[in-house]
Design an enzyme around this catalytic site. Structure first.
Site, short mmCIF file in Angstrom:
data_model
loop_
_atom_site.label_atom_id
_atom_site.label_comp_id
_atom_site.label_asym_id
_atom_site.label_seq_id
_atom_site.Cartn_x
_atom_site.Cartn_y
_atom_site.Cartn_z
N ASP A 160 29.53 -39.90 -17.71
CA ASP A 160 28.94 -39.39 -16.48
C ASP A 160 30.01 -38.77 -15.58
O ASP A 160 30.91 -39.46 -15.09
CB ASP A 160 28.25 -40.55 -15.75
CG ASP A 160 27.51 -40.12 -14.51
OD1 ASP A 160 27.38 -38.90 -14.28
OD2 ASP A 160 27.05 -40.99 -13.75
N ASP A 361 26.90 -31.51 -13.00
CA ASP A 361 26.70 -32.94 -13.24
C ASP A 361 26.17 -33.15 -14.65
O ASP A 361 25.15 -32.56 -15.04
CB ASP A 361 25.72 -33.50 -12.21
CG ASP A 361 25.50 -35.00 -12.35
OD1 ASP A 361 26.48 -35.70 -12.67
OD2 ASP A 361 24.37 -35.46 -12.14
#
Length: 483
Positions: A160, A361
Site C-alpha cells: 500500500d 494510490d
C-alpha cells in the site's frame, strides 16, 4: 427568339463532366469516411467481450523474473493467489469492493482535511479495543510474499503506497486476530526479534507514520486505523526482513499486532510504501536509494511485480515531478493537467485540477476526479460509445453499458496528462469495472467537490510500470510494464 440547338458533342461532354464531378464528390466522401474510420480505429481499443470476464486459470507474466530484487504481485482474489484458492467463500462482491473503496477514499479525504490533530484511536492501548468491529483497509487488492524472522517465516502482505508502517499479526494475539492464510508470526520462535523501548526516539517517530501517538505497555505500543475502524494495535519491534535470498535487512522496524480487526481477507498484514521515514522504501534506502517500482497485472488471473532499487528502468519511462500534499506527507502527490478521449483533449480548465490536487494510490480501486473533470470525461465517453446500449448505474459508477449482444466492442482510448506535458495512456484493461457483460462501467468516479483531492487509482494503473524515485522526487510511467 430562335431555338438554341445543342450539339450532340457538347451534350456528351457536358454529361461526362457531370459524371466526373459526381464521381469526384463520391470519392472525396469515401476518402473522408475512410479517414474518419482510420482515425477512430487509431484512437480506440478493440476489446473482445469475453476477455472482460474473469478467468479461473492463472496466466503468469514473466517480466518480474528478470528483476533480481523483485516480488511477485498477485490479485488477492484471483486464481494466482493462495488466498483465493483457500478462501473462495469470502471473495467480496462487486458492491462490497466499491463500498470498501468508498470508505478508503473518505478516509484519505479525512486525513488530508486535517491540518493537525490526532484520531480518536490514539486513546487505544493494548488492552482497550474499539467497540465497533472494523471493516476495511480499502479493498487491499494486491499482495506480495516476504519473509520475517530467523528462521524466516513467509507472510502474505497487502502492499500500500498510502500507508507508512509495515505490520503483521503476531502470537499470542492478546486481544484478537482475524483469520489469515499463513501461520500467525510467533516472535518467541525468532532469534532476531526485539521490542522497541517506550522512551526511545524510534518509538516517538510512530506519530508521523500512523497519525496516532504511541503508548507504553512494558514496550512501545503502536496503533494504526483504516477507514471504518479497521485497525492494528501491538508492539513496535525490530526484526530481520527477507525480501529475496540476497535482499535481507536486519533490524527492520514493524508492528507486531496483538489486536487486529477488519476484513483484511486472509492477508497477514500490510507493507507500507509511503513517504514517511518508517516506510519500507525509507528503511531500505541505503541499498535501494529510495527507488521502487511495480506493475499491477492486467487482470486478477495474471501477475505483476514489485521491485526495489534501480532495476534498469527502460528508456520508455516518462518521469514527472512528485508534488507535496502539504497536510499529509505520506501520500505521493501528482499534478494532473488534462485528460483526452479518442485522441481529443477535453476542454477542462487547469484550475479544476489544481483546486484540490491529486495523489497516486495503489490501494484505491476507482480513480476519483473533480466533478467538473468527470462530467467532461463521462460526456465525451458516452458520445464516443453512443452505438452501444447503456446499463443501470453500479453504486458510484454511472456510465455503464450492456455488451450482451456483441462479440467485440470499440472503446475510445483515454490518456491522462501530467506536469511537464507527460501523456500516460490508460490500458484497455484500465478503462472498465466489470460486474457482468450486461453491466460494464467506466471505472472513474466524481468527488463531491472540485476542491477534494483527486486519486489516480489502481484500475487505471494496470499494466503500467510505475517507478517511484522518492529520493529524486519523481514518478515514472511506462506502458506494457508487466510483459
Amino acid at each position: 427568339m430562335g431555338t438554341t440547338i445543342i450539339s450532340p458533342t457538347f451534350l456528351s461532354a457536358y454529361l461526362l463532366l457531370l459524371c466526373l464531378d459526381c464521381c469526384l464528390k463520391e470519392g472525396y466522401g469515401l476518402e473522408r469516411r475512410a479517414t474518419a474510420e482510420s482515425h477512430h480505429l487509431e484512437h480506440s481499443h478493440t476489446i473482445q467481450v469475453t476477455s472482460l470476464l474473469p478467468s479461473s486459470i492463472c496466466s503468469p507474466a514473466t517480466k518480474e523474473l528478470n528483476k533480481k530484487s523483485s516480488l511477485r504481485v498477485v490479485h488477492k482474489h484471483g486464481p494466482c493467489s493462495q488466498l483465493h484458492r483457500q478462501d473462495k467463500a469470502n471473495i467480496p462482491t462487486d458492491a462490497e469492493i466499491l463500498r470498501q473503496d468508498e470508505a478508503r477514499v473518505k478516509s484519505i479525504h479525512l486525513k488530508l482535511a486535517r491540518s493537525s490533530g490526532s484520531s480518536n484511536v490514539d486513546q487505544i492501548d493494548a488492552t482497550n479495543l474499539p467497540a465497533k468491529d472494523g471493516s476495511v483497509v480499502g479493498s487491499g487488492n494486491y499482495v506480495v510474499t516476504v519473509g520475517l524472522g530467523t528462521p524466516k517465516k513467509d507472510l502474505t502482505l497487502i502492499f500500500d503506497t498510502g500507508s507508512d508502517i509495515t505490520w503483521t499479526q503476531c502470537q499470542p494475539c492478546a486481544g484478537s486476530c482475524y483469520k489469515q492464510l499463513d501461520p500467525v508470526f510467533a516472535p518467541s520462535q525468532s532469534s532476531t526479534y526485539s521490542n522497541i523501548s517506550c522512551n526511545s526516539t524510534t518509538c516517538n517517530s510512530l506519530t508521523s507514520a500512523t497519525g496516532i501517538k504511541p503508548r507504553c505497555s512494558s514496550a512501545c505500543v503502536y496503533g494504526i486505523q483504516y477507514g471504518d475502524m479497521s485497525f492494528s494495535i501491538g508492539f513496535f519491534a525490530k526484526e530481520t526482513l527477507t525480501l529475496t535470498s540476497s535482499d535481507v535487512f536486519k533490524d527492520f522496524l514493524f508492528g507486531c499486532g496483538q489486536n487486529n480487526q477488519g476484513l483484511f481477507r486472509g492477508a497477514a498484514g500490510l507493507i507500507g510504501l509511503g513517504r514517511d521515514k518508517l516506510s519500507l522504501p525509507s528503511q531500505t534506502a541505503l541499498k535501494y536509494k529510495g527507488v521502487f517500482s511495480y506493475c499491477l497485472p492486467s487482470s486478477a488471473s495474471s501477475t505483476g511485480f514489485l521491485s526495489f532499487g534501480d532495476t534498469g528502468a527502460s528508456k520508455s519511462v516518462k518521469f514527472i515531478t512528485l508534488s507535496t500534499v502539504s497536510q499529509r506527507s505520506a501520500f505521493y502527490g501528482i499534478d494532473i493537467t488534462g485528460i483526452s478521449v479518442a485522441g481529443q483533449k477535453l476542454s477542462i480548465a487547469a484550475s479544476v485540477f489544481t483546486a484540490g490536487g491529486a495523489i497516486i494510490d495503489s490501494g484505491t480501486v476507482i480513480t476519483r476526479l473533480p466533478p467538473t473533470a468527470y462530467a467532461a470525461l463521462s460526456s465525451e465517453f458516452k458520445k464516443q460509445m453512443s452505438q452501444y446500449p447503456m446499463a443501470p448505474a453500479l453504486k458510484l459508477l454511472d456510465t455503464c453499458y450492456n455488451f450482451t449482444k456483441y462479440s467485440s466492442v470499440n472503446v475510445p482510448k483515454i490518456s491522462f496528462f501530467f506536469s511537464g506535458g507527460v501523456e500516460v495512456p490508460i490500458a484497455a484493461e484500465g478503462i472498465f469495472f466489470v460486474r457482468s457483460i450486461s453491466q460494464v462501467c467506466l471505472a472513474f468516479a466524481r468527488n463531491n467537490n472540485d476542491t477534494d483531492i483527486g486519486i489516480f487509482g489502481n484500475t487505471q494503473q494496470k499494466t503500467l510500470q510505475v517507478v517511484y524515485d522518492v529520493a529524486g522526487g519523481r514518478l515514472g510511467f511506462a506502458t506494457g510494464g508487466c510483459t
